[in-house]
Every structure is written in structure tokens, then in C-alpha cells.
Design a protein around this motif. Sequence first.
Motif, PDB file in Angstrom:
ATOM      1  N   SER A 182       0.829  -1.198   0.000  1.00 28.65           N
ATOM      2  CA  SER A 182       0.000   0.000   0.000  1.00 28.65           C
ATOM      3  C   SER A 182       0.875   1.265   0.000  1.00 28.65           C
ATOM      4  CB  SER A 182      -0.904  -0.052   1.242  1.00 28.65           C
ATOM      5  OG  SER A 182      -1.528   1.161   1.437  1.00 28.65           O
ATOM      6  N   ALA A 183       1.929   1.252   0.815  1.00 29.56           N
ATOM      7  CA  ALA A 183       2.836   2.410   0.894  1.00 29.56           C
ATOM      8  C   ALA A 183       3.566   2.610  -0.428  1.00 29.56           C
ATOM      9  CB  ALA A 183       3.848   2.193   2.014  1.00 29.56           C
ATOM     10  N   THR A 184       3.904   1.509  -1.077  1.00 26.19           N
ATOM     11  CA  THR A 184       4.627   1.591  -2.357  1.00 26.19           C
ATOM     12  C   THR A 184       3.719   2.200  -3.427  1.00 26.19           C
ATOM     13  OG1 THR A 184       5.869  -0.351  -1.699  1.00 26.19           O
ATOM     14  CG2 THR A 184       5.968   0.230  -4.025  1.00 26.19           C
ATOM     15  N   HIS A 185       2.456   1.744  -3.460  1.00 20.46           N
ATOM     16  CA  HIS A 185       1.491   2.331  -4.418  1.00 20.46           C
ATOM     17  C   HIS A 185       1.324   3.818  -4.147  1.00 20.46           C
ATOM     18  CE1 HIS A 185      -0.712  -1.826  -4.439  1.00 20.46           C
ATOM     19  NE2 HIS A 185       0.330  -1.835  -5.223  1.00 20.46           N
ATOM     20  N   LEU A 186       1.229   4.161  -2.870  1.00 21.05           N
ATOM     21  CA  LEU A 186       0.988   5.568  -2.515  1.00 21.05           C
ATOM     22  C   LEU A 186       2.157   6.443  -2.959  1.00 21.05           C
ATOM     23  CD1 LEU A 186      -0.755   7.697  -1.082  1.00 21.05           C
ATOM     24  CD2 LEU A 186       0.403   7.090   1.059  1.00 21.05           C
ATOM     25  N   LEU A 187       3.369   5.982  -2.629  1.00 20.60           N
ATOM     26  CA  LEU A 187       4.561   6.745  -2.993  1.00 20.60           C
ATOM     27  C   LEU A 187       4.656   6.894  -4.513  1.00 20.60           C
ATOM     28  CD1 LEU A 187       7.216   8.072  -2.060  1.00 20.60           C
ATOM     29  CD2 LEU A 187       8.275   5.802  -2.120  1.00 20.60           C
ATOM     30  N   ALA A 258      15.784 -12.452   0.719  1.00 22.05           N
ATOM     31  CA  ALA A 258      15.243 -12.082  -0.592  1.00 22.05           C
ATOM     32  C   ALA A 258      16.056 -10.930  -1.186  1.00 22.05           C
ATOM     33  CB  ALA A 258      13.784 -11.683  -0.454  1.00 22.05           C
ATOM     34  N   ALA A 259      16.448 -11.109  -2.428  1.00 24.29           N
ATOM     35  CA  ALA A 259      17.291 -10.103  -3.081  1.00 24.29           C
ATOM     36  C   ALA A 259      16.428  -9.023  -3.714  1.00 24.29           C
ATOM     37  CB  ALA A 259      18.157 -10.778  -4.134  1.00 24.29           C
ATOM     38  N   THR A 260      15.750  -8.250  -2.865  1.00 26.27           N
ATOM     39  CA  THR A 260      14.973  -7.129  -3.412  1.00 26.27           C
ATOM     40  C   THR A 260      15.275  -5.891  -2.599  1.00 26.27           C
ATOM     41  OG1 THR A 260      12.771  -6.218  -3.706  1.00 26.27           O
ATOM     42  CG2 THR A 260      12.950  -7.970  -2.086  1.00 26.27           C
ATOM     43  N   SER A 261      15.552  -4.806  -3.277  1.00 23.84           N
ATOM     44  CA  SER A 261      15.876  -3.581  -2.541  1.00 23.84           C
ATOM     45  C   SER A 261      14.661  -2.664  -2.437  1.00 23.84           C
ATOM     46  CB  SER A 261      17.016  -2.836  -3.233  1.00 23.84           C
ATOM     47  OG  SER A 261      16.638  -2.553  -4.554  1.00 23.84           O
ATOM     48  N   LEU A 262      13.562  -2.994  -3.115  1.00 20.03           N
ATOM     49  CA  LEU A 262      12.422  -2.078  -3.131  1.00 20.03           C
ATOM     50  C   LEU A 262      11.858  -1.783  -1.732  1.00 20.03           C
ATOM     51  CD1 LEU A 262      10.740  -0.299  -4.922  1.00 20.03           C
ATOM     52  CD2 LEU A 262       9.233  -2.233  -5.390  1.00 20.03           C
ATOM     53  N   PRO A 263      11.642  -2.788  -0.872  1.00 25.27           N
ATOM     54  CA  PRO A 263      11.120  -2.464   0.470  1.00 25.27           C
ATOM     55  C   PRO A 263      12.030  -1.492   1.217  1.00 25.27           C
ATOM     56  CG  PRO A 263      11.031  -4.822   0.080  1.00 25.27           C
ATOM     57  CD  PRO A 263      11.800  -4.235  -1.068  1.00 25.27           C
ATOM     58  N   GLU A 264      13.345  -1.658   1.056  1.00 26.11           N
ATOM     59  CA  GLU A 264      14.285  -0.785   1.759  1.00 26.11           C
ATOM     60  C   GLU A 264      14.218   0.642   1.208  1.00 26.11           C
ATOM     61  OE1 GLU A 264      15.615  -1.494   4.474  1.00 26.11           O
ATOM     62  OE2 GLU A 264      16.823   0.349   4.647  1.00 26.11           O
ATOM     63  N   ILE A 265      14.080   0.754  -0.123  1.00 28.84           N
ATOM     64  CA  ILE A 265      13.980   2.097  -0.729  1.00 28.84           C
ATOM     65  C   ILE A 265      12.720   2.803  -0.218  1.00 28.84           C
ATOM     66  CG2 ILE A 265      13.569   3.341  -2.911  1.00 28.84           C
ATOM     67  CD1 ILE A 265      15.305   1.159  -4.283  1.00 28.84           C
ATOM     68  N   VAL A 266      11.605   2.065  -0.208  1.00 32.38           N
ATOM     69  CA  VAL A 266      10.337   2.669   0.247  1.00 32.38           C
ATOM     70  C   VAL A 266      10.463   3.049   1.723  1.00 32.38           C
ATOM     71  CG1 VAL A 266       7.847   2.276   0.541  1.00 32.38           C
ATOM     72  CG2 VAL A 266       9.008   1.386  -1.479  1.00 32.38           C
ATOM     73  N   TYR A 267      11.102   2.176   2.501  1.00 30.07           N
ATOM     74  CA  TYR A 267      11.293   2.474   3.932  1.00 30.07           C
ATOM     75  C   TYR A 267      12.130   3.751   4.109  1.00 30.07           C
ATOM     76  CZ  TYR A 267      12.640   2.061   8.796  1.00 30.07           C
ATOM     77  OH  TYR A 267      12.841   2.338  10.127  1.00 30.07           O
ATOM     78  N   GLN A 268      13.196   3.861   3.316  1.00 31.80           N
ATOM     79  CA  GLN A 268      14.052   5.055   3.408  1.00 31.80           C
ATOM     80  C   GLN A 268      13.243   6.319   3.122  1.00 31.80           C
ATOM     81  OE1 GLN A 268      16.891   5.477   4.618  1.00 31.80           O
ATOM     82  NE2 GLN A 268      17.268   3.305   4.938  1.00 31.80           N
ATOM     83  N   LYS A 269      12.422   6.277   2.089  1.00 23.83           N
ATOM     84  CA  LYS A 269      11.623   7.459   1.710  1.00 23.83           C
ATOM     85  C   LYS A 269      10.670   7.842   2.856  1.00 23.83           C
ATOM     86  CE  LYS A 269      12.765   8.554  -2.555  1.00 23.83           C
ATOM     87  NZ  LYS A 269      14.091   9.154  -2.381  1.00 23.83           N
ATOM     88  N   PHE A 270       9.989   6.855   3.427  1.00 23.86           N
ATOM     89  CA  PHE A 270       9.052   7.171   4.508  1.00 23.86           C
ATOM     90  C   PHE A 270       9.806   7.617   5.767  1.00 23.86           C
ATOM     91  CE2 PHE A 270       4.611   6.506   3.365  1.00 23.86           C
ATOM     92  CZ  PHE A 270       4.735   5.940   2.101  1.00 23.86           C
ATOM     93  N   SER A 271      11.029   7.112   5.980  1.00 26.80           N
ATOM     94  CA  SER A 271      11.823   7.550   7.140  1.00 26.80           C
ATOM     95  C   SER A 271      12.239   9.005   6.960  1.00 26.80           C
ATOM     96  CB  SER A 271      13.080   6.689   7.295  1.00 26.80           C
ATOM     97  OG  SER A 271      12.720   5.368   7.523  1.00 26.80           O
ATOM     98  N   GLU A 272      12.689   9.329   5.737  1.00 27.60           N
ATOM     99  CA  GLU A 272      13.077  10.725   5.469  1.00 27.60           C
ATOM    100  C   GLU A 272      11.866  11.642   5.639  1.00 27.60           C
ATOM    101  OE1 GLU A 272      14.927  11.003   1.570  1.00 27.60           O
ATOM    102  OE2 GLU A 272      16.155   9.241   2.021  1.00 27.60           O
ATOM    103  N   ALA A 273      10.715  11.189   5.159  1.00 27.21           N
ATOM    104  CA  ALA A 273       9.487  11.997   5.295  1.00 27.21           C
ATOM    105  C   ALA A 273       9.149  12.189   6.761  1.00 27.21           C
ATOM    106  CB  ALA A 273       8.336  11.316   4.564  1.00 27.21           C
ATOM    107  N   SER A 274       9.317  11.142   7.539  1.00 28.05           N
ATOM    108  CA  SER A 274       8.977  11.231   8.963  1.00 28.05           C
ATOM    109  C   SER A 274       9.907  12.202   9.691  1.00 28.05           C
ATOM    110  CB  SER A 274       8.997   9.815   9.535  1.00 28.05           C
ATOM    111  OG  SER A 274       9.537   9.774  10.787  1.00 28.05           O
TER     112      SER A 274
END
Length: 326
Positions: A182-187, A258-274
Amino acid sequence: MKENIGFVGLGKMGLPMAMNLLKNGYHVFGSDVNENALIELQALGGNTGSMKDWIHKVQYVVLMLPSSVIVNKVVEEIIDSRSSVSLQDQNSLIIVDMSSSYPADTKENSRKLEPYNISFVDAPVSGGVKKAVDGTLTIMAGGSAEQFEKCKRLLHAVGSNISLVGPSGSGHLIKAINNYLSATHLLASCEAVQLLENFGVQPDKAIDVINQSTGRSGSTEYKFPSFILTEAYNSGFSLELIKKDIGMASQLFKDAGAATSLPEIVYQKFSEASNALDKEADHTEINKFVSNYLLKRGIINEDNEEVVSGGSGTGNNVRPGGVRQF
Ligand code: NAD
């Protein structure tokens, strides 16, 4: 006969859920560190007071708390509150953790509570404050079929799409993954709509077309029209809480190798926003943060915003002014 139920965590979600339990004939005994929440529960007809006073009267305790750390603390309080009676005389109890908690902690709580004659069912929810008020939450439960069966009546008082998704912890697992998606779609939607606006496409028009096309999501169908295009930013789900969920999902992907960086990228964006927005910011305010970093990187520009928005005030300008620069 009316059943007694304890309810810990009477916040934005918990209070309306407790209200629906009351409406469905339960006696609710509430607990919260916030005195005002207790006053609100009393006004709805609920009982308050020390957990030690009500814990032996209830068959269930629902938890609707901000994080696993707090859930774990409250679990200890429950064990402690029951210890005034010898273990063999303690009634059986089911703790229903409806918070969005960390699946590994949930499994551990389930294991730890067994010797105390307490079952632990995870039953997190989606649907937000509106569905909490309407009693139509989606509920994804984890635990044994037997315990789930015992909780069904209670769950139907607060939700309408209710399913057992697997063993202990799997409700919390699917909840964390759902909120990451949901957060990924929103971003992605915030970035896309702002880019389109920069080309001269009105945000409401963009959202209309996307919602008739394959790019649509819960964010474009509900969050944009309700909270972003209106600039109300009042979904009732905080940025801090969704950041927690994305962080859990990111950790789960890492733990699984799992070799995916997308969750980490989305987390970084929401952390910076916070870090950039107010502590109490709504999660839909990620749109303000997106606006700021796109502006800063020259991907969108202020001048065009003026031309496109026609001086704002229309409720259609998705780039709010006055956001902090960072
Ligand atoms: P909230 O912050 O509004 O409410 C949490 C409540 O817990 C507050 O009233 C707080 O005072 C109370 N609390 C904190 N520590 C406590 C303690 N030690 N003992 C007793 N009470 C304590 O949060 P919310 O938005 O209601 O969310 C609750 C949970 O539901 C979170 O896990 C969240 O991720 C999840 N959730 C929220 C939404 C939403 O739209 N808000 C939707 C789905 C799931």
C-alpha cells in the motif's frame, strides 16, 4: 449472557472498535495510558479501572497498540495481573492482538503464554478509521482453527471480511506485507501525479483516468480523492505507523534472504518523510515530502505549479505550499 472483554489501546482505531463491541452486547473493560481515551470509553458505556480489577472477569483481551514493543510490555502486565490467583485457578484467556505487530514477536508471545493458560491469536486489520467506525474491517487472523473459532463472534462485531490465513504470526505477516504494498502504491502515485501535473495535466483528471486504467490502486481510488486532492490529509493513519509497517516488511525480506531492494527504498523514503514532517503527520502527507524532493531535484518546478493550479484554492493542487525545505 453478555461476555466480558478487556480492551487495551483505545486510540484512533481502538475506540471505535470498542464501541462496536459494546453495540454487539459485550461488556468492555478498557485500558489506556491516555486518560482522555478512558473518559471517551466511559461515555460510550464501557468500564475502566485497573487491569488487576478486571482481568479475572474477562474471557478475551483485545490489544490495539502502536507497536510490538508495547504489545510485549502489555502481555507481561497481563501475566502479572493474573498472578494474584494461583495458576491452576486462573480461567482460560485468549489475547487477540489486532495491532500491526512483528510476526516473530507474535510467535514468541504465543509460545510464552501457553503455560499460563493463555492463547494468543493475531488478528490485525485493514480498512482504517472509517471501517473501524462502520464495523467493517478486514481481519486476517493467525493461530489455530480452534482458537479462531472461539474468536469469531468477537471479530464479527468489528469486521466483515474475516479469514484465518495460517499459523501464529501469519496474520501479522500478511498485514506488514499488505501495508508495504500500500505504501509503495501511494509513494509511486504521488510521484506520478506530480510529474503529470508538471506537464500540465490536472491531478483530478490524472486520477480519473488512472482509475479507469491498470495503474489504479487503493491509493488512487480512495486516498487521492479523499485525503490528497482535498488537501485534508486526515486519513487517521499516521506516517509513523506506516513507517513501522514498511520497516517490518523490509526486515522480513532481509531475514528471508530475498534479493529485493524495493522495500528498503520505500522504507528510506518514509523515514526521510517522517524526519521532515511533523511528528503527528498523517501518512498521506508523504505527498508533501514527495513534492519537496521533486522540486529540489528540479524534476518538477514551482512556476509550472502556479500556471497549472491557477493560483490554487481549488482543492486540486496536490503540491501544498509552506512545506519545510530539507
Ligand atoms: P493510536 O496511536 O491512535 O492508538 C494507540 C493507543 O494505544 C493510544 O490511545 C495510546 O495511548 C495507547 N497506548 C500506548 N501505549 C500503551 C500502553 N502501554 N498501555 C495501554 N495503552 C497504550 O494508533 P491507531 O491508529 O489506533 O493504531 C493502533 C494499531 O492499529 C497500530 O498497530 C496500527 O499500526 C494499527 N492500524 C492502524 C490503522 C489506522 O488507520 N490508524 C489501520 C490499521 C491498523
